[in-house]
Design a protein around this motif. Structure first.
Motif, PDB file in Angstrom:
ATOM      1  N   GLY A   1       7.748  19.319  -0.131  1.00  0.00           N
ATOM      2  CA  GLY A   1       8.038  18.053  -0.871  1.00  0.00           C
ATOM      3  C   GLY A   1       7.011  17.002  -0.859  1.00  0.00           C
ATOM      4  N   ILE A   2       7.049  15.933  -1.668  1.00  0.00           N
ATOM      5  CA  ILE A   2       6.290  14.798  -1.935  1.00  0.00           C
ATOM      6  C   ILE A   2       6.704  13.800  -0.910  1.00  0.00           C
ATOM      7  CG2 ILE A   2       5.243  13.242  -3.461  1.00  0.00           C
ATOM      8  CD1 ILE A   2       3.818  15.708  -3.843  1.00  0.00           C
ATOM      9  N   SER A   3       5.681  13.212  -0.167  1.00  0.00           N
ATOM     10  CA  SER A   3       6.167  11.889   0.618  1.00  0.00           C
ATOM     11  C   SER A   3       5.362  10.868   0.054  1.00  0.00           C
ATOM     12  CB  SER A   3       5.327  12.385   2.044  1.00  0.00           C
ATOM     13  OG  SER A   3       5.417  11.121   2.918  1.00  0.00           O
ATOM     14  N   LEU A   4       6.041   9.703   0.238  1.00  0.00           N
ATOM     15  CA  LEU A   4       5.667   8.337  -0.366  1.00  0.00           C
ATOM     16  C   LEU A   4       5.977   7.431   0.812  1.00  0.00           C
ATOM     17  CD1 LEU A   4       4.729   6.283  -2.490  1.00  0.00           C
ATOM     18  CD2 LEU A   4       6.990   5.850  -3.266  1.00  0.00           C
ATOM     19  N   ASN A   5       4.860   6.883   1.397  1.00  0.00           N
ATOM     20  CA  ASN A   5       4.775   6.079   2.543  1.00  0.00           C
ATOM     21  C   ASN A   5       4.488   4.798   1.896  1.00  0.00           C
ATOM     22  OD1 ASN A   5       2.977   4.457   4.762  1.00  0.00           O
ATOM     23  ND2 ASN A   5       4.684   5.447   5.617  1.00  0.00           N
ATOM     24  N   GLN A   6       5.272   3.622   2.098  1.00  0.00           N
ATOM     25  CA  GLN A   6       4.713   2.395   1.712  1.00  0.00           C
ATOM     26  C   GLN A   6       4.769   1.130   2.744  1.00  0.00           C
ATOM     27  OE1 GLN A   6       8.781   2.942  -0.960  1.00  0.00           O
ATOM     28  NE2 GLN A   6       8.223   0.852  -0.935  1.00  0.00           N
ATOM     29  N   GLN A   7       3.949   0.434   2.682  1.00  0.00           N
ATOM     30  CA  GLN A   7       3.838  -0.502   3.784  1.00  0.00           C
ATOM     31  C   GLN A   7       3.382  -1.937   2.956  1.00  0.00           C
ATOM     32  OE1 GLN A   7       4.776  -0.140   6.595  1.00  0.00           O
ATOM     33  NE2 GLN A   7       4.660   2.114   6.946  1.00  0.00           N
ATOM     34  N   ASN A   8       3.560  -3.051   3.908  1.00  0.00           N
ATOM     35  CA  ASN A   8       3.571  -4.256   3.190  1.00  0.00           C
ATOM     36  C   ASN A   8       2.044  -4.915   3.543  1.00  0.00           C
ATOM     37  OD1 ASN A   8       6.043  -4.536   1.978  1.00  0.00           O
ATOM     38  ND2 ASN A   8       6.833  -4.945   4.485  1.00  0.00           N
TER      39      ASN A   8
ATOM     40  N   LEU B   1       1.012  -1.118  -0.101  1.00  0.00           N
ATOM     41  CA  LEU B   1      -0.035   0.004   0.075  1.00  0.00           C
ATOM     42  C   LEU B   1       1.093   1.301  -0.033  1.00  0.00           C
ATOM     43  CD1 LEU B   1      -2.544   1.702   0.509  1.00  0.00           C
ATOM     44  CD2 LEU B   1      -2.359   1.226   3.067  1.00  0.00           C
ATOM     45  N   PHE B   2       0.644   2.169  -0.899  1.00  0.00           N
ATOM     46  CA  PHE B   2       1.308   3.281  -1.075  1.00  0.00           C
ATOM     47  C   PHE B   2       0.430   4.404  -0.670  1.00  0.00           C
ATOM     48  CE2 PHE B   2       3.238   0.307  -3.822  1.00  0.00           C
ATOM     49  CZ  PHE B   2       4.765   0.331  -3.839  1.00  0.00           C
ATOM     50  N   LEU B   3       1.184   5.598   0.127  1.00  0.00           N
ATOM     51  CA  LEU B   3       0.438   6.707   0.327  1.00  0.00           C
ATOM     52  C   LEU B   3       1.158   7.680   0.045  1.00  0.00           C
ATOM     53  CD1 LEU B   3      -1.267   5.992   3.895  1.00  0.00           C
ATOM     54  CD2 LEU B   3      -2.363   5.642   1.670  1.00  0.00           C
ATOM     55  N   VAL B   4       0.514   8.878  -0.730  1.00  0.00           N
ATOM     56  CA  VAL B   4       1.237   9.754  -1.351  1.00  0.00           C
ATOM     57  C   VAL B   4       0.709  11.046  -0.855  1.00  0.00           C
ATOM     58  CG1 VAL B   4       1.945  11.231  -3.274  1.00  0.00           C
ATOM     59  CG2 VAL B   4       1.818   8.687  -3.627  1.00  0.00           C
ATOM     60  N   GLY B   5       1.298  11.976  -0.225  1.00  0.00           N
ATOM     61  CA  GLY B   5       1.071  13.260   0.195  1.00  0.00           C
ATOM     62  C   GLY B   5       2.028  14.296   0.192  1.00  0.00           C
ATOM     63  N   LEU B   6       1.648  15.552   0.840  1.00  0.00           N
ATOM     64  CA  LEU B   6       2.682  16.771   0.752  1.00  0.00           C
ATOM     65  C   LEU B   6       3.146  17.092   2.080  1.00  0.00           C
ATOM     66  CD1 LEU B   6       3.222  19.121  -1.153  1.00  0.00           C
ATOM     67  CD2 LEU B   6       1.069  20.054  -0.379  1.00  0.00           C
ATOM     68  N   MET B   7       4.560  17.150   2.098  1.00  0.00           N
ATOM     69  CA  MET B   7       5.120  17.540   3.380  1.00  0.00           C
ATOM     70  C   MET B   7       5.016  19.077   3.697  1.00  0.00           C
ATOM     71  SD  MET B   7       6.134  14.344   4.148  1.00  0.00           S
ATOM     72  CE  MET B   7       6.789  14.517   5.546  1.00  0.00           C
ATOM     73  N   PRO B   8       5.256  19.159   5.149  1.00  0.00           N
ATOM     74  CA  PRO B   8       5.493  20.551   5.320  1.00  0.00           C
ATOM     75  C   PRO B   8       6.265  21.463   4.697  1.00  0.00           C
ATOM     76  CG  PRO B   8       5.196  19.115   7.076  1.00  0.00           C
ATOM     77  CD  PRO B   8       5.577  18.385   6.324  1.00  0.00           C
ATOM     78  N   ASP B   9       7.499  20.858   4.165  1.00  0.00           N
ATOM     79  CA  ASP B   9       8.443  21.706   3.329  1.00  0.00           C
ATOM     80  C   ASP B   9       8.131  21.732   1.995  1.00  0.00           C
ATOM     81  OD1 ASP B   9       9.064  19.139   2.366  1.00  0.00           O
ATOM     82  OD2 ASP B   9      11.090  19.149   3.208  1.00  0.00           O
TER      83      ASP B   9
ATOM     84  N   ALA C   1      -3.327  15.997   3.924  1.00  0.00           N
ATOM     85  CA  ALA C   1      -2.226  16.515   3.350  1.00  0.00           C
ATOM     86  C   ALA C   1      -1.171  15.446   3.245  1.00  0.00           C
ATOM     87  CB  ALA C   1      -1.699  17.834   4.096  1.00  0.00           C
ATOM     88  N   ALA C   2      -0.784  14.801   4.539  1.00  0.00           N
ATOM     89  CA  ALA C   2       0.348  13.857   4.378  1.00  0.00           C
ATOM     90  C   ALA C   2      -0.131  12.568   5.265  1.00  0.00           C
ATOM     91  CB  ALA C   2       1.578  14.519   5.078  1.00  0.00           C
ATOM     92  N   PRO C   3      -0.411  11.581   4.601  1.00  0.00           N
ATOM     93  CA  PRO C   3      -1.033  10.504   5.372  1.00  0.00           C
ATOM     94  C   PRO C   3       0.368   9.275   5.351  1.00  0.00           C
ATOM     95  CG  PRO C   3      -1.925  10.052   3.183  1.00  0.00           C
ATOM     96  CD  PRO C   3      -0.969  11.304   3.187  1.00  0.00           C
ATOM     97  N   MET C   4       0.164   8.604   6.380  1.00  0.00           N
ATOM     98  CA  MET C   4       1.031   7.356   6.450  1.00  0.00           C
ATOM     99  C   MET C   4       0.348   6.236   7.018  1.00  0.00           C
ATOM    100  SD  MET C   4       3.398   7.733  10.106  1.00  0.00           S
ATOM    101  CE  MET C   4       3.696   6.151  10.076  1.00  0.00           C
ATOM    102  N   SER C   5       0.927   5.184   6.777  1.00  0.00           N
ATOM    103  CA  SER C   5       0.054   3.923   7.437  1.00  0.00           C
ATOM    104  C   SER C   5       1.291   2.880   8.136  1.00  0.00           C
ATOM    105  CB  SER C   5      -0.655   2.987   6.352  1.00  0.00           C
ATOM    106  OG  SER C   5       0.475   2.468   5.482  1.00  0.00           O
TER     107      SER C   5
END
Length: 356
Positions: free
Chosen positions: A53-60, A43-51, A332-336
């Motif tokens: 930039g783009i965040s990509l969080n990936q989990q199995n 599972l990938f979550l794409v969001g916007l960081m406070p600075d 804005a910026a999700p993670m799992s």
């Protein structure tokens, strides 16, 4: 500046590049998005960081496929379970100093390997899913692997074998409205002989065929009087008028499409590179050659009013195949937190109240 995180097993080698305008697009539309890869089980979550930039969080999540957002929750279909992920943060809280939502797997319903493709949530809050192996729509059952709800009229019995490759589900006003099948066949695997033009869009409410002649259709999405779907074997995002059944090509995509989200006049579409034999014999192969394009893997954002690509998120490295995509509004910026990760053991939340 980009940021990527993974917890759990050793992640695949992943690099991503984005269109220059994607951060501003996410900011203006006040959203993030998620997508899945059954190839790598993530599972990938794409969001916007406070600075900015783009965040990509990936989990199995093993063989991650169908993904949807409903009432602040994420629902995810994996190889033999359907997961419910809850945001553990209270309003105003921040996770890991930068994420405004932390999605934790709170429930897993074990179905067995049903090859669940897409899923949705009805008005009563029950999960509805495309049970591809058994050629039907189904819901969860507290005792059995699933409870069947509906199957196409040309399917003679409820049995395993993937007879028509029922793969896509469109919800409308809290009820299942449309499905896609690759062919109106009634024998296990027979649909593979009709990949080029056997695809159908079926109205679940009437059982009637709304439109046909598609090549490997996926991901119908109902919006008012229109249904959008992926004519994946041709490479086109298509609009179908629910009154007349007339179809209109909206945009071409350079890859095999499997996931679609309609959000505020835009389409988010997942693209995959071909695995061995995927494109062989399909119109998409010839179309790519005629346009001089190489297929790529990632997410396209298309303006439905013009059919133009406006932004994109592209993956390079070990990941070449994606599946579903969902918009995540207001976050804005999700993670799992991944299943089996060390982080999950220490991720604990509770609602405090005084003990009597």
């Amino acid at each position: 500046m980009a940021h990527a995180e993974n917890a759990g097993a050793t992640p695949p080698n992943t690099e991503f590049i984005v269109s220059p305008g994607l951060p501003d697009w996410l900011r203006r539309h006040r959203m993030s998005f998620g997508f899945t890869s059954y190839q790598t089980g993530q599972l990938f979550l794409v969001g916007l960081m406070p600075d900015g930039g783009i965040s990509l969080n990936q989990q199995n999540y093993s063989q991650a496929m169908g993904l949807c957002w409903d009432q602040g929750r994420l629902y995810l279909a994996s190889k033999f379970q359907i997961w419910r992920l809850e945001n553990m943060l209270r309003p105003g809280q921040i996770g890991n100093d930068r994420f405004d939502a932390v999605f934790v797997p709170r429930n897993a319903h074990t179905t067995g390997d049903l090859d669940v493709h897409e899923l949705g949530v009805d008005a009563a809050g029950q999960v509805i899913f495309a049970n591809t192996s058994y050629s039907c729509l189904a819901t969860l059952d507290p005792v059995d692997s699933f409870r069947p709800l509906w199957m196409p009229g040309f399917i003679s019995e409820l049995a395993a074998g993937d007879r028509c490759h029922l793969n896509g589900l469109a919800m409308l006003e809290g009820t299942p409205a449309f499905v896609t099948v690759v062919a109106a066949t009634n024998e296990p695997g027979k649909w593979r002989e009709h990949r080029s033009d056997g695809g159908l869009l079926i109205d679940v409410r009437t059982g009637g065929i709304l439109a046909g002649g598609f090549s490997m259709p996926h991901s119908p999405r109902a919006v008012e009087e229109k249904v959008y779907l992926l004519d994946s074997g041709r490479g086109y995002v298509v609009q179908v008028d629910t009154g007349s059944g007339l179809c209109r090509d909206l945009a071409f995509a350079p890859g095999f499409m499997r996931g679609l989200e309609i959000c505020g006049g835009f389409a988010l579409v997942t693209l995959s590179k071909p695995r061995y034999g995927t494109f062989a014999g399909l119109p998409l192969d010839a179309e790519l050659q005629a346009r001089g394009l190489a297929p790529w893997c990632g997410v396209m954002i298309i303006d439905l009013s013009t059919g133009c690509l406006v932004e994109w998120f592209r993956l390079e490295g070990d990941i070449t195949e994606l599946f579903d995509v969902t918009a995540i509004p207001t976050i804005a910026a999700p993670m799992s937190v991944g299943v089996g990760s060390r982080e999950l053991l220490d991720t604990i939340s509770f609602d405090y109240f005084p003990c009597s």
